[in-house]
Write a protein that holds these residues in place. Sequence first.
Motif, short mmCIF file in Angstrom:
data_model
loop_
_atom_site.label_atom_id
_atom_site.label_comp_id
_atom_site.label_asym_id
_atom_site.label_seq_id
_atom_site.Cartn_x
_atom_site.Cartn_y
_atom_site.Cartn_z
N ASN A 1 4.81 8.46 19.26
CA ASN A 1 5.13 9.56 18.35
C ASN A 1 5.11 9.15 16.89
OD1 ASN A 1 5.58 11.34 20.51
ND2 ASN A 1 7.62 10.43 20.80
N ALA A 2 4.75 7.91 16.61
CA ALA A 2 4.73 7.47 15.21
C ALA A 2 3.71 8.31 14.44
CB ALA A 2 4.37 5.99 15.13
N PRO A 3 4.09 8.80 13.24
CA PRO A 3 3.17 9.67 12.49
C PRO A 3 1.85 9.02 12.10
CG PRO A 3 5.24 9.27 11.27
CD PRO A 3 5.41 8.68 12.62
N VAL B 1 0.85 -1.18 0.00
CA VAL B 1 0.00 0.00 0.00
C VAL B 1 0.89 1.23 0.00
CG1 VAL B 1 -1.66 1.32 1.38
CG2 VAL B 1 -1.84 -1.18 1.26
N GLY B 2 0.57 2.21 -0.82
CA GLY B 2 1.32 3.45 -0.75
C GLY B 2 1.62 4.04 -2.11
N GLN B 3 2.47 5.03 -2.09
CA GLN B 3 2.80 5.77 -3.29
C GLN B 3 3.26 4.87 -4.43
OE1 GLN B 3 6.23 8.24 -2.87
NE2 GLN B 3 6.00 9.12 -4.90
N THR C 1 8.98 9.77 -11.48
CA THR C 1 9.97 10.52 -10.72
C THR C 1 9.46 10.73 -9.30
OG1 THR C 1 9.00 12.54 -11.61
CG2 THR C 1 10.99 11.75 -12.67
N LEU C 2 10.38 11.08 -8.42
CA LEU C 2 10.00 11.33 -7.03
C LEU C 2 9.29 12.66 -6.87
CD1 LEU C 2 12.80 10.44 -4.48
CD2 LEU C 2 10.64 9.29 -4.93
N ASP C 3 9.72 13.66 -7.65
CA ASP C 3 9.14 14.98 -7.45
C ASP C 3 7.87 15.17 -8.29
OD1 ASP C 3 10.70 14.94 -9.72
OD2 ASP C 3 11.72 16.83 -9.34
N VAL D 1 5.17 9.21 4.94
CA VAL D 1 4.27 9.94 4.04
C VAL D 1 3.93 9.12 2.79
CG1 VAL D 1 6.20 11.23 3.07
CG2 VAL D 1 3.91 12.14 2.85
N GLN D 2 4.89 8.32 2.31
CA GLN D 2 4.62 7.51 1.12
C GLN D 2 3.60 6.42 1.41
OE1 GLN D 2 7.72 7.89 2.36
NE2 GLN D 2 8.92 8.99 0.84
N HIS D 3 3.57 5.95 2.64
CA HIS D 3 2.56 4.96 2.99
C HIS D 3 1.20 5.65 3.14
CE1 HIS D 3 1.20 1.03 4.36
NE2 HIS D 3 0.44 1.68 5.24
C1 LIG Z 1 10.09 6.78 -3.64
C2 LIG Z 1 9.59 6.08 -2.42
C3 LIG Z 1 8.40 5.43 -2.52
C4 LIG Z 1 7.90 4.75 -1.42
N1 LIG Z 1 6.72 4.10 -1.55
C5 LIG Z 1 6.19 3.49 -0.47
C6 LIG Z 1 4.93 2.80 -0.56
O1 LIG Z 1 4.31 2.72 -1.62
N2 LIG Z 1 4.43 2.22 0.55
C7 LIG Z 1 5.10 2.26 1.75
O2 LIG Z 1 4.58 1.72 2.74
N3 LIG Z 1 6.29 2.85 1.86
C8 LIG Z 1 6.85 3.47 0.78
N4 LIG Z 1 8.09 4.05 0.90
C9 LIG Z 1 8.88 3.79 2.12
C10 LIG Z 1 8.50 4.62 3.30
O3 LIG Z 1 9.23 5.84 3.24
C11 LIG Z 1 8.87 3.90 4.61
O4 LIG Z 1 10.22 3.53 4.59
C12 LIG Z 1 8.04 2.65 4.88
O5 LIG Z 1 6.67 2.90 4.66
C13 LIG Z 1 8.27 2.23 6.32
O6 LIG Z 1 7.62 1.00 6.57
P1 LIG Z 1 7.21 0.57 8.06
O7 LIG Z 1 6.28 1.57 8.61
O8 LIG Z 1 6.72 -0.83 7.95
O9 LIG Z 1 8.59 0.51 8.83
P2 LIG Z 1 9.18 1.46 9.96
O10 LIG Z 1 9.19 2.87 9.49
O11 LIG Z 1 10.44 0.83 10.38
O12 LIG Z 1 8.12 1.39 11.14
C14 LIG Z 1 7.88 0.28 11.95
C15 LIG Z 1 6.94 0.73 13.07
O13 LIG Z 1 6.57 -0.37 13.87
C16 LIG Z 1 6.55 0.00 15.24
N5 LIG Z 1 6.75 -1.20 16.03
C17 LIG Z 1 7.88 -1.94 16.18
N6 LIG Z 1 7.65 -3.00 16.96
C18 LIG Z 1 6.37 -2.96 17.33
C19 LIG Z 1 5.54 -3.78 18.16
N7 LIG Z 1 5.98 -4.90 18.73
N8 LIG Z 1 4.25 -3.40 18.35
C20 LIG Z 1 3.78 -2.29 17.76
N9 LIG Z 1 4.50 -1.50 16.97
C21 LIG Z 1 5.78 -1.81 16.76
C22 LIG Z 1 7.65 1.02 15.33
O14 LIG Z 1 7.43 1.90 16.43
C23 LIG Z 1 7.55 1.76 14.00
O15 LIG Z 1 6.67 2.86 14.10
C24 LIG Z 1 8.61 4.74 -0.19
C25 LIG Z 1 9.81 5.43 -0.11
C26 LIG Z 1 10.31 6.09 -1.20
C27 LIG Z 1 11.59 6.82 -1.08
#
Ligand SMILES: Cc1cc2nc3c(=O)[nH]c(=O)nc-3n(C[C@H](O)[C@H](O)[C@H](O)COP(=O)(O)OP(=O)(O)OC[C@H]3O[C@@H](n4cnc5c(N)ncnc54)[C@H](O)[C@@H]3O)c2cc1C
Lengths: 393, 261
Positions: A364-366, A323-325, B120-122, A344-346
Amino acid sequence: MGIQIDLDKCVGCGDCVPVCPFGLLEIVDDKVQLKEGCTLCGACQEACGYEAILIEAVSEVEAVSDSHQGIWVFAEQRNGKLKGVAYELLAKGRELANTLQTDLSAVCFGHGIDEVNRLIAHGADKVYMVDSPDLAINQEDLYAQQLIELIRQHKPEIVLAGATSLGRAFIPRVAAILKTGLTADCTGLDIDTENRLLRQTRPTFGGNIMATIICQTKRPQMSTVRPRVFKKNEPDEKRKGQIIKVDFNRESITSKTKLLNFVEDLTETVKIEEADIIVSGGRGLGKAENFQLLRELASVMGAAVGASRAVVDEGWIPYSHQVGQTGKTVCPKLYIACGISGAVQHLAGMQTSDIIVAINDNPNAPIFEVATFGIVGDLFKVVPMLTEKLKNQ
Amino acid sequence: MNVIVCLKQVPGTAQVKIDPETNTLIREGIENVINPFDTYALEEGVRLKERFGGKVTAMSMGPPQAEGALREAVSLGADEAILLSDKAFAGADTWATAYTLASAVNKLGQYDIIICGRQTLDGDTGQVGPELSEMLEVPFVAYVSRIEEIADGQMRVQRMVEEGHEVIEAPLPTVITVVKEINVPRLPSLRGIVKSKSAVIPVWTVPDLGVDQSRVGLAGSFTKVIKVFFPQRVCQGEIFQGELGNQVECLMGKLKDAGLV
Ligand SMILES: Cc1cc2nc3c(=O)[nH]c(=O)nc-3n(C[C@H](O)[C@H](O)[C@H](O)COP(=O)(O)OP(=O)(O)OC[C@H]3O[C@@H](n4cnc5c(N)ncnc54)[C@H](O)[C@@H]3O)c2cc1C
Ligand SMILES: Nc1ncnc2c1ncn2[C@@H]1O[C@H](COP(=O)(O)O)[C@@H](O)[C@H]1O
């Protein structure tokens, strides 16, 4: 047309510098300087308290709007079934057509589509139906040429299509040939009634910035629109409309590319783009096996399983769940984010969901900024409790 | 096999943060990078060259500093690089960008494949690739995740759509856009880095391309950005308090009220 900076009026206060979304302004020797790349968005003009920045009003609209009338929606289908986004666009298209007091038409290419009447029930006044075995599968080359031909013939003022993989691939080709503007991935559409212009709002910079875009001097005005952003209308079975059959001209319309084979992804029973409830997991799950917790919750709720990009990149779950951008845009009735930080991408892919529940151990998670309901806690405790309670009801 | 890779320099948006006080982008410390999706395009171009011989030309339209992205492309395996840079190109929408790139491709002459990134990203539109193909009047395939075979002037590729994979055949020359699943980009080689330092990167301007000024940049753009704003995330969300079991109970209550469970 352009931007002018009156250096006599500029006091070098710097108020304009941070508002430029492209970071093109700087203060040099107490005066503002503009780098290349200005899109004349006007943010700096608004911020300047000294009237030192002047953006000339965009030139008068050429008399383009009279010759072009009506709103068109490209009604995408796959295997003879119309996609949800076709109905969503009809709902929005109806609203725009009413504002402009014009007709709404659906354009549908395919073979043996039995629900064509539904397009009328959902708001279309006319349906242009091109039915041919050649169009049964999504043939982008044929679709592009056929759509160009129809647009040239009937001259709609607005053309909308879903920002699906099909729409995003072939609609730009149509716009390129018609020499008109196309705005990608819109999430908002409305009409500037004074100038009869479509205002198209879309996220850029990965959802950090929203931009409103117009296409002033060319027709049709074209947009691709993200699925699941607009809500479809309840069908009105009594609505009257006209189905116009258009012959497919095999002689003049040919394809350069050839589709040899299609392999369906059969990973999941419930597809996230169609699900009412999505249970989604992120890096907080720790490892691939722990997705089992979410699958259990999902199965008692009849939900689909989604994921953040981080875990897809880790290989814990296939890309079709992302899910996401850069994944899918979803808009379920309920989105449960477990261990997802809410980058933000998610958010770009799920923030329009009706109800968002966040389960995350970091207060504090967004993700909590968009959550309707939040539980700050360990998902390994919360998710099984929730599953258990649901089972016992 | 002559490959042209179109790449754009973008701010590394992953780090972009909003300043909560002024509600603006925090730009300090953000470096410009090759658009991440274009690194896959470049890598695929270099792999094609390694498989079939020929050369890879990296092409970018952008301000003078975009030369940095092209130098990086050389360090990653591009043989040549061309920068399209002119004040008149600034503010281009996708149509004007594709038109400018197409003019440069035509000036460059013979090619077999043009590879673009998925988006693109932007700008984030994914429109430049397909628009470019129409302007050059060559076939187009989007979202390519694997190049299976190239033989006898035909190319067979796999591409990703929502429902799965399609296998598509297209005659060369062709424009394709690639997704990140297609490869894992390499790191710059030592030889590449040395080469990139001394590489001569020609800059082509409006007169070099012989294009009509009114067709490029902001002037040639059919779409106009009339407003830019920051998405408002008004959250009246409710964070449950108290013992975890009670919190889950509260959530159940809310979901029941909403008729969801
Ligand atoms: C060009 C580009 C496109 C992107 N496109 C997408 C996209 O389409 N979709 C997308 O999702 N991302 C995308 N991203 C990546 C995005 O920026 C993030 O890196 C990604 O969404 C982070 O995934 P996450 O939240 O699973 O991991 P993390 O940011 O590591 O977050 C994990 C979270 O889990 C919590 N946590 C840990 N353990 C526990 C527990 N036991 N119980 C409860 N909570 C816990 C933590 O506090 C943390 O908040 C993109 C990035 C770029 C640069
Ligand atoms: N200014 C540019 N210079 C070179 N290539 C570009 C430029 N803008 C876009 N592209 C190519 O087109 C693709 C899609 O870009 P976009 O339509 O902006 O999302 C990118 O991944 C690049 O391969």
